[in-house]
Design a protein around this motif. Structure first.
Motif, mmCIF file in Angstrom:
data_model
loop_
_atom_site.group_PDB
_atom_site.id
_atom_site.type_symbol
_atom_site.label_atom_id
_atom_site.label_comp_id
_atom_site.label_asym_id
_atom_site.label_seq_id
_atom_site.Cartn_x
_atom_site.Cartn_y
_atom_site.Cartn_z
ATOM 1 N N GLU A 28 -2.450 -4.964 -2.337
ATOM 2 C CA GLU A 28 -3.646 -4.734 -3.147
ATOM 3 C C GLU A 28 -3.330 -4.521 -4.614
ATOM 4 O OE1 GLU A 28 -5.266 -1.299 -1.099
ATOM 5 O OE2 GLU A 28 -6.665 -2.593 -0.004
ATOM 6 N N LYS A 29 -2.271 -3.757 -4.888
ATOM 7 C CA LYS A 29 -1.905 -3.426 -6.266
ATOM 8 C C LYS A 29 -0.397 -3.369 -6.391
ATOM 9 C CE LYS A 29 -5.908 -0.462 -7.147
ATOM 10 N NZ LYS A 29 -6.356 0.869 -7.560
ATOM 11 N N VAL A 30 0.086 -3.679 -7.595
ATOM 12 C CA VAL A 30 1.510 -3.542 -7.906
ATOM 13 C C VAL A 30 1.607 -2.830 -9.249
ATOM 14 C CG1 VAL A 30 3.681 -4.737 -8.396
ATOM 15 C CG2 VAL A 30 2.122 -5.654 -6.655
ATOM 16 N N PHE A 31 2.402 -1.774 -9.283
ATOM 17 C CA PHE A 31 2.617 -0.997 -10.497
ATOM 18 C C PHE A 31 4.087 -1.062 -10.890
ATOM 19 C CE2 PHE A 31 -0.646 1.075 -7.929
ATOM 20 C CZ PHE A 31 -1.681 1.238 -8.835
ATOM 21 N N THR A 32 4.378 -1.128 -12.181
ATOM 22 C CA THR A 32 5.748 -0.910 -12.632
ATOM 23 C C THR A 32 5.921 0.596 -12.743
ATOM 24 O OG1 THR A 32 5.077 -1.103 -14.941
ATOM 25 C CG2 THR A 32 5.941 -3.089 -13.881
ATOM 26 N N THR A 33 7.143 1.062 -12.564
ATOM 27 C CA THR A 33 7.394 2.501 -12.595
ATOM 28 C C THR A 33 8.619 2.813 -13.441
ATOM 29 O OG1 THR A 33 8.823 2.472 -10.639
ATOM 30 C CG2 THR A 33 6.466 2.758 -10.251
ATOM 31 N N SER A 34 8.755 4.065 -13.769
ATOM 32 C CA SER A 34 9.973 4.533 -14.430
ATOM 33 C C SER A 34 10.771 5.305 -13.392
ATOM 34 C CB SER A 34 9.627 5.430 -15.620
ATOM 35 O OG SER A 34 8.953 6.582 -15.165
ATOM 36 N N GLY A 35 12.045 5.412 -13.603
ATOM 37 C CA GLY A 35 12.862 6.175 -12.664
ATOM 38 C C GLY A 35 13.668 5.280 -11.749
ATOM 39 N N ARG A 36 13.889 5.765 -10.549
ATOM 40 C CA ARG A 36 14.783 5.126 -9.593
ATOM 41 C C ARG A 36 14.267 3.793 -9.067
ATOM 42 N NH1 ARG A 36 16.361 8.748 -4.525
ATOM 43 N NH2 ARG A 36 14.438 7.882 -3.732
ATOM 44 N N TYR A 37 12.956 3.623 -9.001
ATOM 45 C CA TYR A 37 12.367 2.396 -8.471
ATOM 46 C C TYR A 37 11.745 1.587 -9.599
ATOM 47 C CZ TYR A 37 13.014 4.820 -4.075
ATOM 48 O OH TYR A 37 13.563 5.476 -3.021
ATOM 49 N N ASP A 38 11.642 0.282 -9.382
ATOM 50 C CA ASP A 38 11.106 -0.612 -10.401
ATOM 51 C C ASP A 38 9.623 -0.925 -10.188
ATOM 52 O OD1 ASP A 38 13.672 -1.129 -11.773
ATOM 53 O OD2 ASP A 38 14.202 -2.037 -9.848
ATOM 54 N N LEU A 39 9.222 -1.069 -8.931
ATOM 55 C CA LEU A 39 7.843 -1.424 -8.609
ATOM 56 C C LEU A 39 7.312 -0.542 -7.494
ATOM 57 C CD1 LEU A 39 8.138 -5.341 -8.450
ATOM 58 C CD2 LEU A 39 7.263 -3.965 -10.352
ATOM 59 N N LEU A 40 6.022 -0.263 -7.548
ATOM 60 C CA LEU A 40 5.326 0.444 -6.484
ATOM 61 C C LEU A 40 4.196 -0.471 -6.018
ATOM 62 C CD1 LEU A 40 4.463 4.022 -5.960
ATOM 63 C CD2 LEU A 40 2.521 2.485 -6.116
ATOM 64 N N LEU A 41 4.162 -0.771 -4.724
ATOM 65 C CA LEU A 41 3.161 -1.655 -4.156
ATOM 66 C C LEU A 41 2.206 -0.849 -3.302
ATOM 67 C CD1 LEU A 41 5.691 -3.403 -4.802
ATOM 68 C CD2 LEU A 41 5.130 -4.764 -2.811
ATOM 69 N N GLN A 42 0.921 -1.176 -3.393
ATOM 70 C CA GLN A 42 -0.087 -0.569 -2.528
ATOM 71 C C GLN A 42 -0.510 -1.646 -1.536
ATOM 72 O OE1 GLN A 42 -3.252 1.769 -4.376
ATOM 73 N NE2 GLN A 42 -4.696 0.639 -3.107
ATOM 74 N N ILE A 43 -0.382 -1.352 -0.237
ATOM 75 C CA ILE A 43 -0.613 -2.344 0.816
ATOM 76 C C ILE A 43 -1.675 -1.825 1.781
ATOM 77 C CG2 ILE A 43 0.473 -3.529 2.773
ATOM 78 C CD1 ILE A 43 3.095 -3.399 1.260
ATOM 79 N N ALA A 44 -2.487 -2.748 2.299
ATOM 80 C CA ALA A 44 -3.434 -2.441 3.371
ATOM 81 C C ALA A 44 -3.301 -3.527 4.432
ATOM 82 C CB ALA A 44 -4.859 -2.387 2.843
ATOM 83 N N ALA A 45 -3.118 -3.107 5.678
ATOM 84 C CA ALA A 45 -2.958 -4.055 6.784
ATOM 85 C C ALA A 45 -3.834 -3.596 7.950
ATOM 86 C CB ALA A 45 -1.490 -4.117 7.210
ATOM 87 N N PRO A 46 -4.262 -4.523 8.784
ATOM 88 C CA PRO A 46 -5.133 -4.146 9.900
ATOM 89 C C PRO A 46 -4.412 -3.414 11.034
ATOM 90 C CG PRO A 46 -4.701 -6.500 9.954
ATOM 91 C CD PRO A 46 -4.101 -5.969 8.680
ATOM 92 N N ASN A 47 -3.085 -3.576 11.120
ATOM 93 C CA ASN A 47 -2.335 -2.918 12.197
ATOM 94 C C ASN A 47 -0.856 -2.858 11.841
ATOM 95 O OD1 ASN A 47 -1.106 -5.485 13.032
ATOM 96 N ND2 ASN A 47 -3.158 -5.966 13.844
#
Length: 143
Positions: free
Chosen positions: A90-109
């Motif tokens: 649903e969404k992808v964010f760039t981040t600071s720190g240890r990780y580069d990207l944060l993804l927001q996911i929605a799945a039916p199962n």
């Protein structure tokens, strides 16, 4: 942006369908004042659009997760292009720190979520990932 603008945004954040007349009445200002403020907030990009916010009833049956990605340097553009093709993201964010990207996911199962996580992990340029499955929403202040 002043206090009146913030009040307009707060009221619309709670109910995006609120009419200009109702906004004006609640804030005790002229309807034309509210209309002018809304036009300025839209023109300057503060208000990008009006939408609905799904409640828990609509979210039932959807498994949500956040995925933290570490990627190879200079791989971001190619990875973002591939992530756009995965409908469950649903969404992808760039981040600071240890990780580069944060993804927001929605799945039916869980099966679909597992497939999506495998797809993400197999992308060229993904060094590592960490998945966090959302269990319950305690509160949501997002506008």
């Amino acid at each position: 942006m002043d206090e009146l603008d913030r009040n307009i945004l707060g009221l619309l954040g709670a109910d995006a369908r609120m009419s200009v007349a109702t906004l004006a009445r609640r804030m005790k200002v002229a309807r034309s004042t509210v209309q002018a403020r809304l036009e300025r907030l839209e023109t300057t990009g503060v208000i990008a659009g009006y939408t609905l916010k799904l409640g828990e009833g609509a979210r039932q049956g959807r498994l949500r997760a956040s995925v933290l990605l570490t990627i190879e340097p200079r791989a971001q553009a190619a990875i973002l292009t591939r992530l756009k093709s995965i409908a469950e993201i649903e969404k992808v964010f760039t981040t600071s720190g240890r990780y580069d990207l944060l993804l927001q996911i929605a799945a039916p199962n869980t099966q679909v979520l597992d497939q999506v996580l495998d797809q993400i992990g197999a992308l060229t340029g993904v060094v590592s990932s960490e998945s966090l499955i959302h269990l319950s929403t305690k509160f949501d202040r997002a506008v």
